[in-house]
Every structure is written in C-alpha cells, then in structure tokens.
Design a protein around this motif. Sequence first.
Motif, PDB file in Angstrom:
ATOM      1  N   PHE A 166       0.848  -1.200   0.000  1.00 25.24           N
ATOM      2  CA  PHE A 166       0.000   0.000   0.000  1.00 25.24           C
ATOM      3  C   PHE A 166       0.879   1.243   0.000  1.00 25.24           C
ATOM      4  CE2 PHE A 166      -2.270  -3.373   2.266  1.00 25.24           C
ATOM      5  CZ  PHE A 166      -3.448  -3.432   1.527  1.00 25.24           C
ATOM      6  N   CYS A 167       0.438   2.294  -0.691  1.00 25.08           N
ATOM      7  CA  CYS A 167       1.161   3.571  -0.734  1.00 25.08           C
ATOM      8  C   CYS A 167       0.163   4.707  -0.611  1.00 25.08           C
ATOM      9  CB  CYS A 167       1.903   3.725  -2.065  1.00 25.08           C
ATOM     10  SG  CYS A 167       3.310   2.624  -2.204  1.00 25.08           S
ATOM     11  N   PRO A 168       0.621   5.881  -0.145  1.00 29.94           N
ATOM     12  CA  PRO A 168      -0.325   7.002  -0.040  1.00 29.94           C
ATOM     13  C   PRO A 168      -0.802   7.508  -1.398  1.00 29.94           C
ATOM     14  CG  PRO A 168       1.884   7.669   0.683  1.00 29.94           C
ATOM     15  CD  PRO A 168       1.933   6.196   0.432  1.00 29.94           C
ATOM     16  N   SER A 169       0.078   7.472  -2.408  1.00 26.72           N
ATOM     17  CA  SER A 169      -0.332   7.807  -3.784  1.00 26.72           C
ATOM     18  C   SER A 169       0.636   7.061  -4.696  1.00 26.72           C
ATOM     19  CB  SER A 169      -0.251   9.313  -4.043  1.00 26.72           C
ATOM     20  OG  SER A 169       1.093   9.738  -4.006  1.00 26.72           O
ATOM     21  N   ARG A 170       0.326   7.046  -5.987  1.00 22.05           N
ATOM     22  CA  ARG A 170       1.170   6.262  -6.896  1.00 22.05           C
ATOM     23  C   ARG A 170       2.174   7.179  -7.609  1.00 22.05           C
ATOM     24  NH1 ARG A 170       1.667   0.977  -8.303  1.00 22.05           N
ATOM     25  NH2 ARG A 170       2.228   0.590 -10.469  1.00 22.05           N
ATOM     26  N   CYS A 171       3.465   6.870  -7.492  1.00 19.70           N
ATOM     27  CA  CYS A 171       4.495   7.636  -8.199  1.00 19.70           C
ATOM     28  C   CYS A 171       4.417   7.282  -9.688  1.00 19.70           C
ATOM     29  CB  CYS A 171       5.884   7.299  -7.681  1.00 19.70           C
ATOM     30  SG  CYS A 171       6.046   7.461  -5.899  1.00 19.70           S
ATOM     31  N   SER A 172       4.711   8.250 -10.521  1.00 14.86           N
ATOM     32  CA  SER A 172       4.483   8.037 -11.956  1.00 14.86           C
ATOM     33  C   SER A 172       5.444   7.021 -12.575  1.00 14.86           C
ATOM     34  CB  SER A 172       4.599   9.361 -12.701  1.00 14.86           C
ATOM     35  OG  SER A 172       5.892   9.882 -12.545  1.00 14.86           O
ATOM     36  N   TYR A 173       6.582   6.768 -11.949  1.00 12.93           N
ATOM     37  CA  TYR A 173       7.542   5.817 -12.516  1.00 12.93           C
ATOM     38  C   TYR A 173       7.361   4.420 -11.922  1.00 12.93           C
ATOM     39  CZ  TYR A 173       9.724   6.796  -8.058  1.00 12.93           C
ATOM     40  OH  TYR A 173       9.918   6.961  -6.721  1.00 12.93           O
ATOM     41  N   CYS A 174       6.381   4.279 -11.014  1.00 13.23           N
ATOM     42  CA  CYS A 174       6.288   3.034 -10.249  1.00 13.23           C
ATOM     43  C   CYS A 174       5.770   1.863 -11.070  1.00 13.23           C
ATOM     44  CB  CYS A 174       5.359   3.222  -9.053  1.00 13.23           C
ATOM     45  SG  CYS A 174       5.247   1.734  -8.056  1.00 13.23           S
ATOM     46  N   SER A 175       6.435   0.734 -10.924  1.00 20.77           N
ATOM     47  CA  SER A 175       5.928  -0.485 -11.553  1.00 20.77           C
ATOM     48  C   SER A 175       5.808  -1.595 -10.514  1.00 20.77           C
ATOM     49  CB  SER A 175       6.861  -0.910 -12.685  1.00 20.77           C
ATOM     50  OG  SER A 175       8.138  -1.169 -12.159  1.00 20.77           O
ATOM     51  N   PHE A 176       5.895  -1.213  -9.226  1.00 17.57           N
ATOM     52  CA  PHE A 176       5.774  -2.223  -8.172  1.00 17.57           C
ATOM     53  C   PHE A 176       4.318  -2.606  -7.977  1.00 17.57           C
ATOM     54  CE2 PHE A 176       9.613   0.129  -6.864  1.00 17.57           C
ATOM     55  CZ  PHE A 176      10.513  -0.918  -6.917  1.00 17.57           C
ATOM     56  N   VAL A 177       4.155  -3.729  -7.295  1.00 19.91           N
ATOM     57  CA  VAL A 177       2.800  -4.131  -6.940  1.00 19.91           C
ATOM     58  C   VAL A 177       2.399  -3.308  -5.730  1.00 19.91           C
ATOM     59  CG1 VAL A 177       1.373  -6.023  -6.132  1.00 19.91           C
ATOM     60  CG2 VAL A 177       3.191  -6.445  -7.779  1.00 19.91           C
ATOM     61  N   SER A 178       1.622  -2.298  -5.950  1.00 14.96           N
ATOM     62  CA  SER A 178       1.211  -1.459  -4.834  1.00 14.96           C
ATOM     63  C   SER A 178      -0.072  -0.745  -5.215  1.00 14.96           C
ATOM     64  CB  SER A 178       2.333  -0.474  -4.531  1.00 14.96           C
ATOM     65  OG  SER A 178       1.839   0.790  -4.276  1.00 14.96           O
ATOM     66  N   THR A 179      -0.904  -0.545  -4.211  1.00 19.81           N
ATOM     67  CA  THR A 179      -2.159   0.140  -4.461  1.00 19.81           C
ATOM     68  C   THR A 179      -2.273   1.280  -3.448  1.00 19.81           C
ATOM     69  OG1 THR A 179      -4.541  -0.169  -4.522  1.00 19.81           O
ATOM     70  CG2 THR A 179      -3.373  -1.604  -3.050  1.00 19.81           C
ATOM     71  N   GLY A 220       7.735  -2.743   0.400  1.00 25.81           N
ATOM     72  CA  GLY A 220       6.429  -2.586  -0.238  1.00 25.81           C
ATOM     73  C   GLY A 220       6.543  -2.183  -1.692  1.00 25.81           C
ATOM     74  N   GLY A 221       5.630  -1.306  -2.072  1.00 29.44           N
ATOM     75  CA  GLY A 221       4.767  -0.448  -1.294  1.00 29.44           C
ATOM     76  C   GLY A 221       5.522   0.462  -0.309  1.00 29.44           C
ATOM     77  N   THR A 222       4.748   0.908   0.625  1.00 29.31           N
ATOM     78  CA  THR A 222       5.278   1.773   1.684  1.00 29.31           C
ATOM     79  C   THR A 222       4.761   1.264   3.026  1.00 29.31           C
ATOM     80  OG1 THR A 222       5.177   3.648   0.153  1.00 29.31           O
ATOM     81  CG2 THR A 222       5.417   4.179   2.475  1.00 29.31           C
ATOM     82  N   PRO A 223       5.580   0.562   3.791  1.00 28.48           N
ATOM     83  CA  PRO A 223       5.092   0.041   5.074  1.00 28.48           C
ATOM     84  C   PRO A 223       4.516   1.120   5.990  1.00 28.48           C
ATOM     85  CG  PRO A 223       7.140  -1.018   4.487  1.00 28.48           C
ATOM     86  CD  PRO A 223       6.916   0.046   3.454  1.00 28.48           C
ATOM     87  N   GLY A 255       9.656   4.806   3.360  1.00 28.22           N
ATOM     88  CA  GLY A 255      10.025   5.504   2.136  1.00 28.22           C
ATOM     89  C   GLY A 255       9.457   6.892   1.953  1.00 28.22           C
ATOM     90  N   ARG A 256       8.192   7.095   2.315  1.00 27.91           N
ATOM     91  CA  ARG A 256       7.551   8.356   1.929  1.00 27.91           C
ATOM     92  C   ARG A 256       7.254   9.230   3.139  1.00 27.91           C
ATOM     93  NH1 ARG A 256       4.014   7.579  -3.110  1.00 27.91           N
ATOM     94  NH2 ARG A 256       2.931   9.337  -2.148  1.00 27.91           N
ATOM     95  N   PRO A 257       7.792  10.449   3.138  1.00 25.22           N
ATOM     96  CA  PRO A 257       7.544  11.338   4.275  1.00 25.22           C
ATOM     97  C   PRO A 257       6.086  11.757   4.390  1.00 25.22           C
ATOM     98  CG  PRO A 257       9.054  12.367   2.693  1.00 25.22           C
ATOM     99  CD  PRO A 257       8.673  11.040   2.133  1.00 25.22           C
ATOM    100  N   GLY A 292       4.574  12.709  -9.129  1.00 30.07           N
ATOM    101  CA  GLY A 292       3.333  12.361  -8.414  1.00 30.07           C
ATOM    102  C   GLY A 292       3.496  12.191  -6.924  1.00 30.07           C
ATOM    103  N   ARG A 293       4.578  12.731  -6.357  1.00 29.99           N
ATOM    104  CA  ARG A 293       4.742  12.651  -4.906  1.00 29.99           C
ATOM    105  C   ARG A 293       4.024  13.817  -4.245  1.00 29.99           C
ATOM    106  NH1 ARG A 293       8.722   9.190  -1.987  1.00 29.99           N
ATOM    107  NH2 ARG A 293       9.315   7.722  -3.580  1.00 29.99           N
ATOM    108  N   ARG A 294       3.312  13.506  -3.187  1.00 29.02           N
ATOM    109  CA  ARG A 294       2.558  14.580  -2.538  1.00 29.02           C
ATOM    110  C   ARG A 294       3.310  15.094  -1.317  1.00 29.02           C
ATOM    111  NH1 ARG A 294      -3.170  11.552  -2.327  1.00 29.02           N
ATOM    112  NH2 ARG A 294      -3.559  11.407  -4.566  1.00 29.02           N
TER     113      ARG A 294
HETATM  114  S1  SF4 Z   1       6.394   4.818  -2.987  1.00 23.97           S
HETATM  115 FE1  SF4 Z   1       7.455   3.224  -4.137  1.00 23.97          FE
HETATM  116  S2  SF4 Z   1       6.010   1.498  -4.268  1.00 23.97           S
HETATM  117 FE2  SF4 Z   1       4.834   3.356  -3.679  1.00 23.97          FE
HETATM  118  S3  SF4 Z   1       4.057   4.196  -5.591  1.00 23.97           S
HETATM  119 FE3  SF4 Z   1       6.005   5.240  -5.172  1.00 23.97          FE
HETATM  120  S4  SF4 Z   1       7.569   4.015  -6.204  1.00 23.97           S
HETATM  121 FE4  SF4 Z   1       5.706   2.771  -6.108  1.00 23.97          FE
END
Ligand code: SF4
Length: 487
Positions: A166-179, A220-223, A255-257, A292-294
Amino acid sequence: MELLFMGLASTYEAEHIARMFFPGAKMVSARCAPGHPCVRVRRAGARVMCGVRTQEKCLVKVFHLPAETSPKQEEYEVCSALYTLLKQATGIRPPWGMLTGVRPVRLVHELHRKGLDEAQQRAFFCRRNDVSEEKYKLAVQIAKNQQEVINHNILRSYSLYISIPFCPSRCSYCSFVSTTTEKSGVLVAPYLEKLEEELHHIADMAARLSLRLETVYIGGGTPTAISACQLAHLMETVHREFDMSCVREFTVEAGRPDCTTPEKLAAIHEGGATRISINPQTLSDEVLRAIGRRHTAQDVLDCFAAARAAGHKNINMDLIAGLPLDTPAGFEKSLAGVLALSPENITVHTLTLKRASNLVMQAAPPAYGDVAQMVQHSIDTLPGAGYVPYYLYRQKGTLQNLENTGWAKPGFAGLYNIYIMEEVHTILSAGAGGSTKLVGPAGRIERVFNHKYPLEYLNHFDEVLARKQKIEDLYGKWFDLDPETAG
Ligand code: SF4
C-alpha cells in the motif's frame, strides 16, 4: 524504430542489445516499413546479416558463423556483430558494453569461483563484452566489499521479506505491486490479518527445516502507509513467531515522508528495526511534483530529523538519476542535500521505465537530462564523503542501461540487499507480490510466487499457503533434514 529478427534460435539477447540503443523500439514480425529506421538481423544457415538503418546511416554486416559453434557461442557472435554495428550507427558506447545481465557483481564472484585470475576477468568484461574500465572496476570493488558478508552465510541461512503493498499515492515511474490507501484502504486490516497467518506458517516451516534467520526486511509499497499501531503489531508478530537469535539486520522501509509520522518512526524503533529507509528520490519540489509525490523536499528533511529523534542510527536514503524535469545540476543539488544529512546509506538508482508505470503510459516522454552525468557525479562524489559501494544491480529498461548502486559508510552495508542481489541464500517472502527465492546447493534457484495484488492475496489465501509446500519439498530433496548437514 522497428526491430526485426528472423531465423535466430534465440532473439532474446539480440533484442536486448538493440534495445540498449533504442529503448522504445517496436518488435515487428515481418518486413520493416520502407524508409523507417530499423534494426534487422536475419540468419539463414551459417549466414548472418545484420542491418541498422537510422535517419542518418544505413550499415550492413554479413558474416558466416564458424562450423561446429555451440549455441551459446553463436548467440555471442550474432550479438557482438550487432552491437558493433549499433555503436557505429549511433555513436553511442554503452558503459556496460554488451553485458545484458542484471547482476554484473555476481558475474565477478562467478568468474572468481571458476578460478579466473584478475587479467582473465578483465578480458571477459572489457574485451569480450566491451564494459568500460570504470564500470569493471566498480563491479570488482563491490565484489570485494561484499566478501565478508557473503562468507558469514551458511547453506541454511535465510532472510524474511514482508510485503506491505500500500502507498499514499502512486508515483508516476512506479511499476511495483502497490495500491493506494485512498483506493484500497479498506483492505489494509484484513490484509494484515492474513499476513500474520502467513508469517506463522512460514515461521513453523523455517523451524522444521532448521533454517537460520539472518535478516528481516519489511518493504512494499510503503510500510509506513499503515498505522503506527498496525506497524507495532506486525513487528511484534515477527518477534513472537520467529527465532530472532541470529538476526543481524531488521529493515523497515519508511520511504515516503507524506505518511511517515514521528509516532510511526517511534513504533518502528521500539519494534526492533536496526535500519530504515527514507527515500527522497530527489530534493527538487518541481521534480517531486512531476513524479506524483505529494510531499516537498522540506518534508523529507523533517522526516529525517524525526527519525534521528526517534533513535534511528542506520538510515538509508534513495535518490533516482534521470527523473522527469531533473537536470545534472538538480541531481547534484539533491545529492549535496542528502549528504548534508549524513545518512549511513545512500542508494543511487537510475530511472527504469517499465510497462506498468504511468510514465511509460503517458504519451509525452519527459526530459530526462543527462543521466550518465548524474550517475557519474555520484560515483565521483560519494567515496570522498566516506561511502563505499556495496551492492549493484541493473534492470531491464533502465535509462542508458545504467546501474543502481548502494553506498554505505563502513560497517553499515545493507546485508539484505547483498543477500538478495547476489542470491547467496533463500529469501522467504510473505504478503501480496511476495516472491520466495530458494537457494539450494551449488547455487540452484527455485521460486515460489504469492498472488500479486492484495485482493487476489486475500481471495486465494489458501492457495498462498498451499504453494509454500514446495519450499519444504525442495529443502527435503536438497538436504536430508539432518541438522548435521546444515552447512
Ligand atoms: S512509494 Fe514506491 S512502491 Fe509506492 S508508488 Fe512510489 S515508487 Fe511505487
């Protein structure tokens, strides 16, 4: 640009070589459209014809494969001819030459194990595969830096990977399995419940097989997209279920602040993490917006300060070279900003464009800047700041076919990264998208995959557990389950 390969037993390697020079090229199965730039390789019997047509040049090479050549050698001859032609046609000299594999450091270890001396290794990399002297030296240095960590390993060593997709939002370059939690937040609680069950199952199996847990990695994702309370509970579960007596590293990606609060950082520290990762990717607000990072660069700095205040003494920070709107000057500024924080690890990635990422799906490609210059700047700067390179890998679709390199202050190399990249021991994975990689005697590798997405994982959970039986079956085959043979 179109790619056409005919009559080759294996087009895979040749296609990969061509894509290094023309990343977005389209494979065609018949004749290239007249007048279109294209790469053609055609084999008929021993005769091979390679042709490269660009806007400016049209080069053709015809040659005959020697009689009684092995398929491997044939593949090399075709790829080598194509590579030489592509270099001439484009004027590009890829820094890793025609080395297409993702693990150049592993190759150094392999050549060393086969008994090749330094001169023979250099000849393999630089003469046979046209790898630049700088990249060859980097791979050799990293292989040396890893040796002690690899030597610590025994046959029954393993690491545990836990996926929080799970992530707070989706980064535009992301290809990981994350929602995103926005879209699938309702799945988080049931997902964690099943994850706990899977961890219990894995722990039981590891105990039956007398495996020795070396490192734990929650990624993850972003734990930190889950709550502090959920993180604390998950880490408690790991301590309760697994024999942690030999664990030397427990990493949690923060990963994400934009979702990593002081409360979560404290929970991770109290939960026994020995290493965390805070990943700015860039310290340019403009570039952060473009991917796409917030959050802002200041949020990254605040998050880092909060992590130190929570007691974290081993922090990794990721940067990415080649992000849209970034420039060599912008990347230098980001690296300087990260260095000013003095984290224990810095990982410099090169942007990789995969089919599943939004960047690829958007029609207009972003301006990537001079990626090689950015990567080279990190290689020139980090040693002077006290960092040594300790792991390196490449991915398909990486800009300019460059690499991702982990740098660490002495004594802070990320052990899990070395273990997974050099495939020295088994990684048992839990959660959606988890890929278990079993490493057996003589480096034999087998994989067991979990379902990719959280909903699939929940709906097919019985199957997830059933698939894990393969682990026990294989270990049973590989070893006689006598603790004396634990290696
Ligand atoms: S934080 Fe990482 S896993 Fe989540 S959307 Fe961004 S690149 Fe993908």
